[in-house]
Design an enzyme around this catalytic site. Structure first.
Site, PDB file in Angstrom:
ATOM      1  N   GLY A 155       0.854  -1.192   0.000  1.00  0.00           N
ATOM      2  CA  GLY A 155       0.000   0.000   0.000  1.00  0.00           C
ATOM      3  C   GLY A 155       0.889   1.240   0.000  1.00  0.00           C
ATOM      4  O   GLY A 155       2.044   1.190  -0.427  1.00  0.00           O
ATOM      5  N   ARG A 237       1.187  -3.599  12.623  1.00  0.00           N
ATOM      6  CA  ARG A 237       0.492  -3.849  13.885  1.00  0.00           C
ATOM      7  C   ARG A 237       1.124  -5.084  14.533  1.00  0.00           C
ATOM      8  O   ARG A 237       1.439  -6.072  13.845  1.00  0.00           O
ATOM      9  CB  ARG A 237      -0.999  -4.105  13.653  1.00  0.00           C
ATOM     10  N   GLU A 266       0.597  -4.186  23.417  1.00  0.00           N
ATOM     11  CA  GLU A 266       1.214  -2.869  23.570  1.00  0.00           C
ATOM     12  C   GLU A 266       0.596  -2.193  24.775  1.00  0.00           C
ATOM     13  O   GLU A 266      -0.631  -2.202  24.884  1.00  0.00           O
ATOM     14  CB  GLU A 266       0.967  -2.008  22.330  1.00  0.00           C
ATOM     15  N   HIS A 285       6.182   2.050  19.308  1.00  0.00           N
ATOM     16  CA  HIS A 285       5.165   2.477  18.328  1.00  0.00           C
ATOM     17  C   HIS A 285       5.308   3.976  18.017  1.00  0.00           C
ATOM     18  O   HIS A 285       4.379   4.754  18.239  1.00  0.00           O
ATOM     19  CB  HIS A 285       3.752   2.146  18.859  1.00  0.00           C
TER      20      HIS A 285
HETATM   21  C1  DGY Z   1      -1.267   4.546  12.611  1.00  0.00           C
HETATM   22  O1  DGY Z   1      -1.521   5.708  12.256  1.00  0.00           O
HETATM   23  O2  DGY Z   1      -2.038   3.605  12.408  1.00  0.00           O
HETATM   24  C2  DGY Z   1       0.055   4.314  13.279  1.00  0.00           C
HETATM   25  O3  DGY Z   1       0.186   3.071  13.801  1.00  0.00           O
HETATM   26  C3  DGY Z   1       0.378   5.400  14.274  1.00  0.00           C
HETATM   27  O4  DGY Z   1       0.659   6.510  13.535  1.00  0.00           O
END
Ligand code: DGY
Length: 321
Positions: A155, A237, A266, A285
């Protein structure tokens, strides 16, 4: 009267100012996310919700807020939100794509380079007073230039990571649920099955959404397909990787290194076994964490929120209603 909204964390000032110009905002001004019951109670009389990826936005919450017109997430990922439940209730869900692509891709590269050249170990080595002489075999790492990069998920962010790899003269293999002919043409990336990407790459970088299909996509079976010198980078993720399987693979030398910006759970508890391994880099993160990017994300989330309150289509809407 301005519409009442709930905001689950402090925003950069420029975004907050834009928000309070249009809304009567209540802020959860704490370091940690609001407990779920607290969130339910606070949202009950609100028309809008601006939330983060640490907030669970489920059907119960939506049912407890009969006036809710819009849910605006300040992140591109939205696996914390029950989007189907929002759609069923006619509530638009917004997110913040695009503005964090470059920051996240840069950070995936920071992790890749750090793991390949063992930067955190080298920092520790110097701090521990072990740098006594120049050594021919001290802290040897992996070559990056001219090697093969495997991108799982082609993506926006996967493409930005691939774009950067061209400067390193890398061959780029990719897997995605959907073939990306435009990216193939523009970036010279080669489409392969997931198995072929894993088996053929020196670096495997993950850029998929978290779904039922991608949960534990990297597991004992798929780790075993990788080269013993492979390095895995995850800025997507945490649950895309089975953490126990990764620990076993790193410990047993099934792969050489991992660099994770996201974990499961997390935050990762300070006594988690992965933190005992010198060949695993873990960051909290922060891939999108530049001042400019986080400000743009917050502004985008505010604009989605305001559009939803006005009954307009959100500039960046996840669900079709
Ligand atoms: C998101 O935007 O999904 C990221 O994991 C944090 O910026």
């Amino acid at each position: 009267m301005k519409p009442k909204v709930y905001v689950t964390r402090r925003l950069p000032k420029v975004a907050w100012d834009e928000l309070i110009e249009a809304c009567d905002a209540e802020l959860w001004d704490e370091e940690f996310p609001p407990p779920h019951e607290e969130l339910l109670a606070r949202v009950a009389d609100k028309e809008g919700l601006l939330c983060l990826l640490t907030d669970r936005i489920d059907a119960d919450l939506m049912d407890s807020a009969p006036n809710l017109k819009v849910i605006s997430q300040c992140a591109v990922g939205f696996d914390n939100i029950d989007v189907a439940a929002a759609t069923a209730r006619g509530v638009p869900v917004g997110h913040t794509p695009g503005v964090l692509t470059d920051a996240t891709a840069d950070f995936a590269w920071a992790l890749l380079m750090s793991a390949a050249r063992r930067v955190p170990e080298a920092v520790d080595y110097v701090r521990a007073g072990k740098w006594n002489t120049w050594g021919l075999t001290v802290l040897l790492g992996q070559r990056v230039y001219g090697m093969t990069l495997g991108v799982v998920g082609m993506g926006r962010i996967g493409q930005a990571v691939a774009e950067r790899a061209r400067g390193f003269n890398m061959r780029i293999l990719y897997y995605d649920a959907f073939r990306q002919p435009e990216a193939e043409e523009r970036l010279g990336v080669e489409y392969r099955s997931l198995e072929e990407v894993l088996a053929g790459s020196d670096f495997v970088t993950l850029h998929v959404n978290l779904t039922d299909e991608t949960r534990h996509m990297i597991n004992a079976r798929t780790l075993a397909m990788m080269k013993p010198t492979a390095i895995v980078i995850n800025t997507s993720r945490g649950p895309v990787i089975d953490m126990d399987a990764l620990y076993d693979a790193l410990k047993a030398g099934v792969i050489v290194y991992a660099a994770l910006d996201v974990t499961d759970p997390e935050p990762l508890p300070a006594d988690h076994k992965l933190l005992t391994l010198s060949n695993c880099i873990i960051n909290p993160h922060i891939a999108s964490g530049t001042i400019a990017t986080r400000t743009l994300m917050a502004q985008m989330a505010v604009r989605n929120l305001i559009a939803g309150l006005r009954g307009e289509a959100l500039p960046n809407q996840v669900n079709s209603l």
